[in-house]
Scaffold this active site. Structure first.
Site: not given
Ligand code: KPL
Length: 307
Positions: A7, A104, A130, A186, A194
């Protein structure tokens, strides 16, 4: 060691850029031929705190067979691409390859273990930030801890080996014995930030400092926490709403990954974040109206005619 990162999105490029200075052989695996060509010719460029970007030239390919068997494969593709990415990466996975997902959301482990034995698999989260500026061009939007852990006790040695690789490249990393609470921890933060940032087109900080957004965030996170509690998951912090507010502050200037996806007209990870909370809640008979609404609104934004 040979490290393959699957990725070449924001996180994949960031990790590749940070690992580029290490003594390890580094490969990027990316299905998009345009990205492969761009990175092959211009390299990876990582902008850190406004300084001159650090440029590196990792090997990159769309065909895993080019890279050969890896010691470590790090999956950083979008959650909806996990199953396909694992199939594409099979040529780099040997009987001793450690496979680490830092993606995520939930559901990645299940998708990976359809093709990879649990003993090889590590899962984790990263608080590194990032922002993708273009193909292979990333802004490092904040340094944060990466937590990794095995799925079975025998995997602990692998987790410590990856921790060592990350730390020697300046990537702060810790090992958790039980990774599920970390993943849920998380997940709740992502569920609170998000979707809201993507719908409202705001930076993370606004979710923490605008009362109407904070109120929605609190409800989304509390619903997710109730699901986690019913599943017997003990979260890695005392108060999920306080934790989410802290992350809003720490990443105040970031655009969340879902905001970035919607702005670029791409599919989001909503089904693996708020959507997964809705799925679990439905099975458990728990009400999660805010997560349900956030999921539907982001699905609407994903329709080309809307965004
Ligand atoms: O993990 C994140 C994401 O943007 O996916 C956070 C913790 C919200 C940081 O931007």
């Amino acid at each position: 060691m040979k490290i393959v990162i699957a990725g070449a999105g924001a996180m994949g490029c960031l990790f590749a850029g940070l690992l580029a200075g290490s003594r390890h052989e580094l490969w990027l695996l990316e299905k998009d031929a345009g990205k492969v060509d761009a990175i092959r010719s211009a390299g990876l460029s990582i902008e850190i705190s406004g300084a001159e970007p650090a440029v590196s030239m990792p090997s990159i390919t769309a065909y895993a067979g080019d890279a050969g068997i890896a010691d470590v494969l790090v999956l950083l593709v979008k959650a909806y691409d996990t199953a396909a990415a694992v199939q594409a990466a099979l040529p780099v996975i040997g009987p001793q390859t450690t496979v680490l997902t830092l993606q995520n959301g939930l559901g990645n482990i299940e998708a990976i273990t359809r093709a990879v034995p649990q003993t090889l698999l590590l899962a984790g989260t990263t608080a590194q930030g990032a922002t993708l500026l273009g193909n292979g061009r990333v802004r490092h939007a904040g340094r944060g801890e990466t937590v990794i852990g095995p799925l079975v006790p025998e995997g602990a040695v692998r987790a410590h080996a990856v921790q060592e690789i990350f730390q020697s490249a300046g990537i702060p990393a810790t090992v958790a014995e039980d990774i599920q609470p970390v993943l849920w921890g998380k997940l709740l933060v992502n569920a609170g930030i998000n979707a809201l940032t993507a719908i409202m087109r705001v930076k993370n900080g606004r979710v923490g400092d605008m009362e109407p957004l904070q109120a929605v965030m609190r409800r989304a996170v509390a619903e997710g926490a109730a699901v986690a509690q019913r599943l017997g998951i003990s979260l890695p912090y005392p108060d999920p709403v306080v934790r989410t507010t802290e992350i809003c502050c720490a990443t105040a200037e970031n655009f969340s990954s879902m905001y970035q996806d919607i702005s670029l007209g791409r599919r989001t990870e909503i089904d693996s974040i708020n959507g997964v909370i809705v799925e679990y809640a439905n099975r458990l008979g728990l009400p999660v109206p805010v997560n349900c609404m956030l999921t539907r609104m982001v699905h609407a934004l994903e329709c080309p005619s809307v965004s």
